[in-house]
Design a protein around this motif. Structure first.
Motif, PDB file in Angstrom:
ATOM      1  N   ALA A  65      29.153  57.138  54.088  1.00 18.55           N
ATOM      2  CA  ALA A  65      29.390  55.794  54.610  1.00 18.55           C
ATOM      3  C   ALA A  65      30.717  55.186  54.187  1.00 18.55           C
ATOM      4  CB  ALA A  65      28.242  54.881  54.171  1.00 18.55           C
ATOM      5  N   GLN A  66      31.345  55.672  53.119  1.00 18.44           N
ATOM      6  CA  GLN A  66      32.508  54.986  52.547  1.00 18.44           C
ATOM      7  C   GLN A  66      33.681  54.863  53.513  1.00 18.44           C
ATOM      8  OE1 GLN A  66      33.114  57.159  48.896  1.00 18.44           O
ATOM      9  NE2 GLN A  66      32.035  55.627  47.657  1.00 18.44           N
ATOM     10  N   ASP A  67      34.007  55.907  54.240  1.00 17.03           N
ATOM     11  CA  ASP A  67      35.165  55.840  55.136  1.00 17.03           C
ATOM     12  C   ASP A  67      34.990  54.747  56.182  1.00 17.03           C
ATOM     13  OD1 ASP A  67      36.375  57.866  53.778  1.00 17.03           O
ATOM     14  OD2 ASP A  67      35.843  59.444  55.221  1.00 17.03           O
ATOM     15  N   LEU A  68      33.823  54.693  56.808  1.00 21.81           N
ATOM     16  CA  LEU A  68      33.584  53.676  57.833  1.00 21.81           C
ATOM     17  C   LEU A  68      33.537  52.287  57.208  1.00 21.81           C
ATOM     18  CD1 LEU A  68      33.031  52.898  60.734  1.00 21.81           C
ATOM     19  CD2 LEU A  68      30.609  53.439  60.379  1.00 21.81           C
ATOM     20  N   LEU A  69      32.999  52.169  56.013  1.00 18.05           N
ATOM     21  CA  LEU A  69      32.953  50.866  55.347  1.00 18.05           C
ATOM     22  C   LEU A  69      34.370  50.376  55.026  1.00 18.05           C
ATOM     23  CD1 LEU A  69      29.903  51.397  52.963  1.00 18.05           C
ATOM     24  CD2 LEU A  69      30.082  49.669  54.769  1.00 18.05           C
ATOM     25  N   ARG A  70      35.246  51.268  54.623  1.00 17.74           N
ATOM     26  CA  ARG A  70      36.633  50.867  54.322  1.00 17.74           C
ATOM     27  C   ARG A  70      37.312  50.341  55.589  1.00 17.74           C
ATOM     28  NH1 ARG A  70      36.643  55.859  51.206  1.00 17.74           N
ATOM     29  NH2 ARG A  70      36.498  55.349  48.971  1.00 17.74           N
ATOM     30  N   GLN A  71      37.047  50.979  56.718  1.00 19.36           N
ATOM     31  CA  GLN A  71      37.611  50.488  57.978  1.00 19.36           C
ATOM     32  C   GLN A  71      37.080  49.096  58.312  1.00 19.36           C
ATOM     33  OE1 GLN A  71      37.159  53.331  61.222  1.00 19.36           O
ATOM     34  NE2 GLN A  71      37.304  55.049  59.775  1.00 19.36           N
ATOM     35  N   LEU A  72      35.798  48.905  58.054  1.00 17.40           N
ATOM     36  CA  LEU A  72      35.167  47.636  58.421  1.00 17.40           C
ATOM     37  C   LEU A  72      35.587  46.486  57.509  1.00 17.40           C
ATOM     38  CD1 LEU A  72      31.550  48.878  59.240  1.00 17.40           C
ATOM     39  CD2 LEU A  72      33.271  48.074  60.865  1.00 17.40           C
ATOM     40  N   THR A  73      36.120  46.781  56.329  1.00 16.21           N
ATOM     41  CA  THR A  73      36.585  45.688  55.466  1.00 16.21           C
ATOM     42  C   THR A  73      37.736  44.926  56.115  1.00 16.21           C
ATOM     43  OG1 THR A  73      38.082  47.196  54.284  1.00 16.21           O
ATOM     44  CG2 THR A  73      35.860  46.862  53.351  1.00 16.21           C
ATOM     45  N   HIS A  74      38.414  45.554  57.056  1.00 16.04           N
ATOM     46  CA  HIS A  74      39.514  44.896  57.772  1.00 16.04           C
ATOM     47  C   HIS A  74      39.095  44.450  59.173  1.00 16.04           C
ATOM     48  CE1 HIS A  74      42.020  46.369  54.522  1.00 16.04           C
ATOM     49  NE2 HIS A  74      41.608  47.615  54.769  1.00 16.04           N
ATOM     50  N   ASP A  75      37.792  44.408  59.428  1.00 13.74           N
ATOM     51  CA  ASP A  75      37.299  44.045  60.753  1.00 13.74           C
ATOM     52  C   ASP A  75      37.690  42.617  61.108  1.00 13.74           C
ATOM     53  OD1 ASP A  75      35.146  45.303  62.774  1.00 13.74           O
ATOM     54  OD2 ASP A  75      34.883  43.126  62.718  1.00 13.74           O
ATOM     55  N   GLU A  76      37.947  42.365  62.397  1.00 14.68           N
ATOM     56  CA  GLU A  76      38.309  41.022  62.859  1.00 14.68           C
ATOM     57  C   GLU A  76      37.187  40.022  62.635  1.00 14.68           C
ATOM     58  OE1 GLU A  76      39.495  41.280  66.905  1.00 14.68           O
ATOM     59  OE2 GLU A  76      41.299  42.461  66.499  1.00 14.68           O
ATOM     60  N   ASP A  77      35.938  40.508  62.638  1.00 14.17           N
ATOM     61  CA  ASP A  77      34.805  39.629  62.369  1.00 14.17           C
ATOM     62  C   ASP A  77      34.708  39.470  60.848  1.00 14.17           C
ATOM     63  OD1 ASP A  77      32.191  38.617  61.817  1.00 14.17           O
ATOM     64  OD2 ASP A  77      31.521  39.284  63.796  1.00 14.17           O
ATOM     65  N   ARG A  78      34.980  38.258  60.344  1.00 11.97           N
ATOM     66  CA  ARG A  78      35.054  38.036  58.905  1.00 11.97           C
ATOM     67  C   ARG A  78      33.725  38.387  58.220  1.00 11.97           C
ATOM     68  NH1 ARG A  78      37.781  35.803  54.903  1.00 11.97           N
ATOM     69  NH2 ARG A  78      36.757  34.506  53.335  1.00 11.97           N
ATOM     70  N   ALA A  79      32.604  38.062  58.863  1.00 10.29           N
ATOM     71  CA  ALA A  79      31.303  38.348  58.257  1.00 10.29           C
ATOM     72  C   ALA A  79      31.106  39.851  58.084  1.00 10.29           C
ATOM     73  CB  ALA A  79      30.185  37.762  59.110  1.00 10.29           C
ATOM     74  N   VAL A  80      31.486  40.619  59.104  1.00 13.59           N
ATOM     75  CA  VAL A  80      31.370  42.076  59.017  1.00 13.59           C
ATOM     76  C   VAL A  80      32.241  42.597  57.880  1.00 13.59           C
ATOM     77  CG1 VAL A  80      31.879  44.246  60.206  1.00 13.59           C
ATOM     78  CG2 VAL A  80      30.757  42.384  61.436  1.00 13.59           C
ATOM     79  N   GLY A  81      33.487  42.081  57.774  1.00 10.11           N
ATOM     80  CA  GLY A  81      34.394  42.526  56.728  1.00 10.11           C
ATOM     81  C   GLY A  81      33.865  42.224  55.337  1.00 10.11           C
ATOM     82  N   LEU A  82      33.316  41.037  55.147  1.00 11.73           N
ATOM     83  CA  LEU A  82      32.788  40.663  53.837  1.00 11.73           C
ATOM     84  C   LEU A  82      31.586  41.523  53.439  1.00 11.73           C
ATOM     85  CD1 LEU A  82      33.022  36.754  54.064  1.00 11.73           C
ATOM     86  CD2 LEU A  82      34.415  38.286  52.648  1.00 11.73           C
TER      87      LEU A  82
END
Length: 331
Positions: free
Chosen positions: A303-320
């Motif tokens: 899961a780590q690679d996808l989670l690292r990508q999502l930390t920069h997601d445009e949706d702030r809640a998803v990133g957090l």
């Protein structure tokens, strides 16, 4: 034509012909010199008319009225005969089902038969409490008629009684799969839902096969139960449905847990399905949050690679959420 010959040709006994005469239903138009009844061709036609109406289930009184009253309308009487016949057939079908149930239990003596009859009476009770008691407290050493339990599962609407029936069926073994699987062919969605819930609690290859087939059911609830049960058994075919459940918010936590259990064997496939779902609709924030949360159930290495990508997601809640999960996994 004398009564004996009429009886032979018409297939009606001489005794019945005399009975028709006494009722005034079919009276011979003549008598011989010796006083014997003599029937004309018209009398014989009337006999056939009487017998034809008798074959429909009309009483002799109704037949007499039908033949004598020109204003007598057959439609009402025929409708009533249809209703009575349907009721009789229903009762006879219920009796046949009951006898087959007893036969399937392979009774050794009449005591075994009476125990099954007692269970049948209990399950037929209008009281849900009595039905539940009949399932949970059967007679000691009574044979368990699996087909009866399966049939009761498919028709039981009370959730407590249904749960007791599923428990009893699971205790009885896996022989009920075939009877329950028949319920999945029903047009009644409630029957299909009851069937899949019961099959999900049974083990064995036959149950696993039926659950896999139910993944294509048109009802989402049936598909969901099938996906959860199939996923717990390691079926990778359930992955798309489990991801859809997370997207839709239907049993999403349970679906994520099942994906986590599946990930040991199918981590790459699960990650691709989750990543595709995250990019399929970037406007559905609630669904993307649930998908991100589901990553917490997967092994960190997957899961780590996808989670690292999502930390920069445009949706702030998803990133957090992705950042919080990533910190937990890395810690």
């Amino acid at each position: 034509m004398l009564i004996g010959e009429v009886a032979r040709r018409c297939g009606v006994s001489s005794r019945m012909l005399r009975h028709y005469d006494s009722l005034g239903l079919v009276r011979p138009t003549g008598r011989t010199v010796g006083g014997y009844r003599e029937y004309s061709a018209q009398d014989i036609r009337r006999i056939f008319h009487v017998e034809g109406l008798r074959s429909l289930g009309l009483s002799l009184r109704q037949i007499g009225r039908a033949l004598e009253d020109p204003a007598f309308a057959p439609s009402t009487l025929v409708s009533e005969l249809i209703r009575r016949t349907e009721d009789r057939l229903k009762r006879e079908q219920e009796l046949l089902d009951r006898l087959r149930t007893i036969d399937a239990s392979a009774p050794l003596d009449w005591q075994d038969v009476l125990r099954v009859v007692e269970l049948l009476h209990g399950l037929d009770s209008p009281s849900a409490a009595h039905r539940q008691q009949a399932v949970l407290a059967p007679a000691e050493d009574a044979p368990v008629p699996i087909e009866l339990l399966a049939k009761a599962v498919l028709t039981e609407a009370d959730p407590n009684v249904a749960g007791a029936l599923r428990w009893a069926l699971a205790r009885a073994g896996d022989d009920g799969v075939a009877s329950l699987a028949a319920g999945l062919s029903s047009e009644d969605v409630d029957i299909r839902r009851r069937a899949i819930m019961a099959i999900a609690e049974l083990s064995g290859e036959e149950a696993t096969t039926v659950l896999a087939d139910a993944l294509g059911d048109p009802d989402p609830t049936v598909r969901a139960h099938a996906a959860l049960a199939s996923g717990r058994r390691g079926a990778v075919a359930a992955i798309p449905m489990l991801v859809d459940m997370i997207v839709e918010g239907a049993n999403d936590v349970e679906a994520a847990e099942v994906l986590g259990a599946l990930s040991l064997e199918s981590a790459d496939r699960i990650m691709r399905a989750l990543a595709d779902a995250l990019t399929a609709d970037t406007t559905n924030s609630a669904a993307r949050i649930r998908l991100t949360q589901a990553l917490a159930e997967l092994p960190p290495t997957a899961a780590q690679d996808l989670l690292r990508q999502l930390t920069h997601d445009e949706d702030r809640a998803v990133g957090l959420i992705a950042s919080a999960i990533l910190r937990t996994l890395e810690g």
